[in-house]
Design an enzyme around this catalytic site. Structure first.
Site, mmCIF file in Angstrom:
data_model
loop_
_atom_site.group_PDB
_atom_site.id
_atom_site.type_symbol
_atom_site.label_atom_id
_atom_site.label_comp_id
_atom_site.label_asym_id
_atom_site.label_seq_id
_atom_site.Cartn_x
_atom_site.Cartn_y
_atom_site.Cartn_z
ATOM 1 N N ALA A 217 -6.790 -7.632 8.211
ATOM 2 C CA ALA A 217 -6.947 -7.048 9.501
ATOM 3 C C ALA A 217 -6.760 -5.478 9.594
ATOM 4 O O ALA A 217 -5.801 -4.814 8.869
ATOM 5 C CB ALA A 217 -5.976 -7.698 10.196
ATOM 6 N N SER A 250 -2.572 -7.753 6.544
ATOM 7 C CA SER A 250 -2.633 -6.585 7.345
ATOM 8 C C SER A 250 -3.213 -5.478 6.544
ATOM 9 O O SER A 250 -2.944 -5.399 5.119
ATOM 10 C CB SER A 250 -1.261 -6.039 7.789
ATOM 11 O OG SER A 250 -0.452 -5.764 6.959
ATOM 12 N N ASP A 251 -3.908 -4.664 6.950
ATOM 13 C CA ASP A 251 -4.016 -3.291 6.302
ATOM 14 C C ASP A 251 -2.654 -2.632 6.024
ATOM 15 O O ASP A 251 -1.604 -2.972 6.704
ATOM 16 C CB ASP A 251 -4.893 -2.214 6.865
ATOM 17 C CG ASP A 251 -5.681 -1.295 6.129
ATOM 18 O OD1 ASP A 251 -5.047 -1.032 5.022
ATOM 19 O OD2 ASP A 251 -6.576 -0.820 6.486
ATOM 20 N N TRP A 252 -2.705 -1.752 5.194
ATOM 21 C CA TRP A 252 -1.216 -1.078 4.748
ATOM 22 C C TRP A 252 -0.596 -0.414 5.910
ATOM 23 O O TRP A 252 -1.055 0.745 6.502
ATOM 24 C CB TRP A 252 -1.381 -0.241 3.489
ATOM 25 C CG TRP A 252 -1.383 -0.726 2.328
ATOM 26 C CD1 TRP A 252 -0.614 -0.695 1.196
ATOM 27 C CD2 TRP A 252 -2.200 -2.440 1.977
ATOM 28 N NE1 TRP A 252 -0.720 -1.510 0.218
ATOM 29 C CE2 TRP A 252 -1.376 -2.606 0.501
ATOM 30 C CE3 TRP A 252 -2.763 -3.037 2.597
ATOM 31 C CZ2 TRP A 252 -1.876 -3.795 -0.064
ATOM 32 C CZ3 TRP A 252 -3.077 -4.319 1.961
ATOM 33 C CH2 TRP A 252 -2.604 -4.496 0.642
ATOM 34 N N ALA A 254 -0.206 -1.652 8.940
ATOM 35 C CA ALA A 254 -0.866 -1.610 10.107
ATOM 36 C C ALA A 254 0.290 -2.598 11.212
ATOM 37 O O ALA A 254 -0.284 -2.898 12.187
ATOM 38 C CB ALA A 254 -2.116 -2.350 9.889
#
Ligand SMILES: *[C@@H]1O[C@H](CO)[C@@H](O)[C@H](O)[C@H]1NC(C)=O
Ligand SMILES: *[C@@H]1O[C@H](CO)[C@@H](O)[C@H](O)[C@H]1NC(C)=O
Ligand SMILES: *[C@@H]1O[C@H](CO)[C@@H](O)[C@H](O)[C@H]1NC(C)=O
Ligand SMILES: *[C@@H]1O[C@H](CO)[C@@H](O)[C@H](O)[C@H]1NC(C)=O
Length: 759
Positions: A217, A250-252, A254
């Site tokens: 995401a 999740s993206d880092w 996020a």
């Protein structure tokens, strides 16, 4: 049972296929395994252990009681990141895309997947499948261009290659994360039909067809709701409509709200800590807060059970639960085979944009005895952390989509070596000063000028560019350099290293232009192969090349970006379906170079276009002939116009392609299959893909979006056009004969379909 050699990985594809289990089988095993987990263990499985000092960019703790070794996640699309030169530094994905070669795309995925496997990395954070809707967008080189169908096909081949090695791939970044500026506090407002047909298409292909293990995401919001919190996109669309069986990470960093993110469908928090840095090890928005939310009835226990089940199910599906290699980031996999594949893709991805008077390839002759190699971009680069300086030749852009290089073959060294073989002498000037360059270029019969423009990811600013490019100009005075050289040498050839289109004010002043993209560690060898004609260029642009103002969309620059509290940077995707060439067609704008453009040292002709509509899809066949004097590879491209009943639709859509190797004078027939999904549009009233059954499709074939010399019409319902109604009896009889006679036919179709699917 894993091999590092590229050739043997092809065989491995079939080995792993026969070992692969279904999602249902994986699910049953996972349920059994999870049945005695405590909530504490479950929470540890979904919350990353923030530790950027460890070897993995993301990690999940072991559960010793269960013999579970934990998980290691690592970047990225150009190969294994942070490997200190032990891993291959591959070309950028946009170069792999420029080959228009399914076999190469798959091989790159396999070879990369194998490098992750040998290191015990569980999840490879690739492929990246954003859409190039704005040419200045910083990370366009990590993906595959502007066309949703093509991005989906590239993503699918690479993803299947990675997963064939037992490594979980990651379809990212979900969704509409198509610019860097203020990505963490911006909203992409995407009309529903465009969301499905443009931005969802690559995820449809990789999730539904490719059985992607994970989806990431993205940082941005979609219609005002952050991707990691977006129930509509994660729970309803991805897990619901697309039936995604794996897990969403999740993206880092996020994630900043436990209730909204976990409650709405994000399954794993990466890297886990609240913010960047060692201070946040064990300090997460998730962790024990998940249990608090369950205790307070914010979300049910089942949400936690489902997230954990998804993770373990994916590990079973990819056969990682027993016997996966130990994590060791520094296994040497930068092999000769990988370097050879990188060189081949680098050479095959060179796009020949101009070749006046057949200035290329370079051959020794009375007129060509000495060549000049000009420009800092021909020189060995400084290998800064995450490639955050553009000092010397440019093998990759900057950010998390880079790798630690073991070496870079610079163009000057490679050219010098090759020229010697042809007894051509080389003079060179490895800086960008225009006057000094002209002095050197004057003395040579041919001048090759190397120039560059760079872009990357938002967390690093390079020469004032915060990820997205500030403009489309060449860097370091590239235009002046070219003008000065061209003024004194009428045989000037330009080589461009860049993530995407650049302004070309010198277009009419030079004889040759090669767009080399970002070719990775073997860059110098790859360009030399093409300059000297050892490889005939066959790369094509996977995007439209035009002045910036001609595109429907752009990135935004704001003096002060909103912080995402009350306000976000708003990206309105008002162009809807009309990204890239579709916009240029609709507005009748002549691009500098069309989508699919790319010359060869030979010429091709297409003929005998035929199209047959069947239940399973459209079969298009045509003959490709090499009409020139040397062998080369043609890329026939198929575009479709949809029936008129489909309103407000692009004039033509790219829907199929092949790469055909031909000797001089040779002809081959090729069949290109467009499946039912490719013949469908997204009906927002019904909220589903609909395949038109009335009216006619027009099938176009040619070499790029603006060169489509052949077309043929085909009825959507599969009937013959101009069928004679009076002879209906005869027709029925014919139909019956067809049916009785169809067994061989079916086999052949089945073969073609599999051919399409596997390569
Ligand atoms: C981070 O990981 C490394 C390597 O696994 C380890 O040595 C170090 O202690 C970890 N640091 C923290 C703060 O957990
Ligand atoms: C998202 O925003 C776009 C553009 O404003 C709009 O057309 C679309 O209907 C919105 N979608 C949803 C589901 O709200
Ligand atoms: C989903 O997110 C919305 C905000 O986007 C929030 O109001 C809602 O509580 C979340 N749902 C759950 C189940 O947490
Ligand atoms: C750029 O490269 C040159 C060698 O060409 C080197 O001397 C110089 O230190 C480099 N500059 C930076 C900032 O790395």
């Amino acid at each position: 049972m894993k091999f590092s050699s590229v050739l043997s990985t092809v065989a491995l594809l079939f080995v792993s296929k026969s070992l692969a289990i279904t999602w249902e089988e994986a699910d049953a095993k996972a349920r059994e395994w999870c049945s005695d987990l405590t909530n504490e263990e479950k929470i540890a499985l979904i919350t990353g252990r923030e530790n950027m000092t460890g070897v993995c960019v993301g990690s999940i703790d072991p559960i010793e009681r269960k013999g579970f070794k934990g998980l290691c996640l690592q970047d990225g699309p150009a190969g294994v990141r942070f490997a200190k030169g032990t891993a291959t530094s591959w070309q950028a994905s946009i170069n792999t895309a420029a080959t228009f070669d399914r076999t190469l795309l798959r091989k790159v995925g396999e070879a990369q997947g194998n490098e992750f496997y040998q290191r015990g990395i569980n999840v490879a954070l690739a492929p990246s499948m954003g859409i190039q809707r704005a040419p200045a967008a910083g990370r366009i080189f990590e993906s595959y261009g502007e066309d949703p169908f093509y991005v989906g096909q590239c993503g699918l081949e690479v993803l299947k290659g990675i997963q064939s090695q037992g490594v979980i791939a990651n379809a990212k970044h979900y969704i509409a994360n198509d610019q860097e500026n203020n990505r963490g506090a911006s909203t992409s407002n995407v009309p529903e039909q465009a969301l499905w047909e443009v931005y969802m298409e690559p995820f449809y292909r990789t999730v539904v067809e490719g059985e992607a293990g994970t989806v990431m995401a993205s940082y941005n919001a979609i219609n005002g709701t952050y991707s990691t919190q977006n129930k509509r996109l994660l729970t309803d669309y991805l897990k619901g409509k697309l039936g995604f069986k794996g897990f969403v990470m999740s993206d880092w960093w996020a994630i900043f709200d436990v209730e909204k993110s976990f409650g709405n469908g994000t399954d794993m928090n990466m890297p886990g800590g609240k913010y960047w840095g060692p201070d946040y090890v064990g300090d997460s928005f998730w962790g024990e807060h998940i249990q608090e939310c369950i205790d307070n009835g914010v979300f049910p226990q089942e949400r936690l059970d489902d997230a954990v089940l998804r993770i373990i199910r994916t590990l079973y599906k990819l056969d990682q639960m027993d016997d996966y290699p130990e994590v060791n980031l520094y296994v040497d996999t930068n092999t000769k085979e990988n370097a050879a594949l990188n060189r081949k893709v680098g050479a095959d991805s060179n796009v020949l944009l101009k070749n006046a008077d057949n200035i290329l390839p370079i051959k020794k002759s009375k007129k060509v005895k000495k060549i000049a190699v000009i420009g800092k971009d021909s020189m060995p680069p400084t290998l800064c952390e995450d490639m955050k300086c553009a000092n010397g030749t440019l093998p990759l852009g900057w950010g998390s989509g880079t790798t630690d290089f073991k070496y870079v073959v610079d163009p000057l060294s490679a050219i010098t070596k090759r020229a010697k073989k042809s007894k051509i002498s080389v003079v060179s000037y490895g800086e960008d000063d225009a006057k000094k360059a002209a002095k050197v270029a004057k003395k040579a019969d041919v001048a090759i000028v190397f120039v560059q423009a760079d872009s990357g990811e938002e967390y690093i600013t390079v020469e004032g560019n915060a990820g997205d490019r500030l403009n489309l100009d060449l860097w370091h005075g590239g235009n002046e350099l070219i003008e000065a050289v061209a003024a004194v040498n009428k045989n000037t050839i330009v080589v461009i290293h860049a993530p995407g289109p650049v302004n070309v004010p010198f277009l009419d002043k030079v004889k040759g232009i090669i767009f080399a993209g970002l070719p990775g560690q073997e860059t110098g060898n790859a360009i030399t192969d093409v300059l000297f004609g050892d490889v005939n260029p066959s790369g094509h642009l996977p995007y439209t090349w035009a002045p910036r103002e001609d595109y429907p969309t752009d990135v935004k620059y704001e003096p002060e970006y909103p912080d995402g509290g009350e306000k976000m940077t708003v990206y309105d995707y008002n162009e809807g379906l009309f990204v890239g060439y579709r916009w240029f067609d609709k507005k009748e704008i002549e691009p500098t170079f069309a989508f699919g453009y790319g010359l060869s040292y030979t010429t091709f002709e297409f003929s005998d276009l035929e199209a047959t509509m069947e239940d399973d899809g459209l079969y298009v066949s045509l003959t490709v002939t090499n009409t020139g004097k040397v062998a080369g590879a043609a890329v026939p491209m198929i575009f479709l116009s949809f029936p008129e009943s489909v309103k407000d639709y692009p004039i033509r859509l790219f829907k199929g392609f092949d790469k055909v190797m031909l000797k001089a004078g040779e002809s081959k027939e090729t069949t290109i299959f467009i499946d039912a999904h490719g013949l469908s549009y997204f009906d927002v009233e019904k909220m589903e893909y609909v395949r038109p059954k009335d009216g006619e499709f027009t099938v176009y074939a040619g070499s790029n979006a603006r060169d489509l010399p052949l077309n043929v019409k085909v009825l959507a319902n599969g009937d013959e056009i101009d069928s004679d109604n009076d002879n209906s009896d005869e027709e029925i009889n014919e139909d019956i004969e067809d049916v009785e006679d169809s067994s061989d036919d079916e086999d052949e179709k089945d073969l073609k379909k599999r051919f399409y699917k596997l390569y």
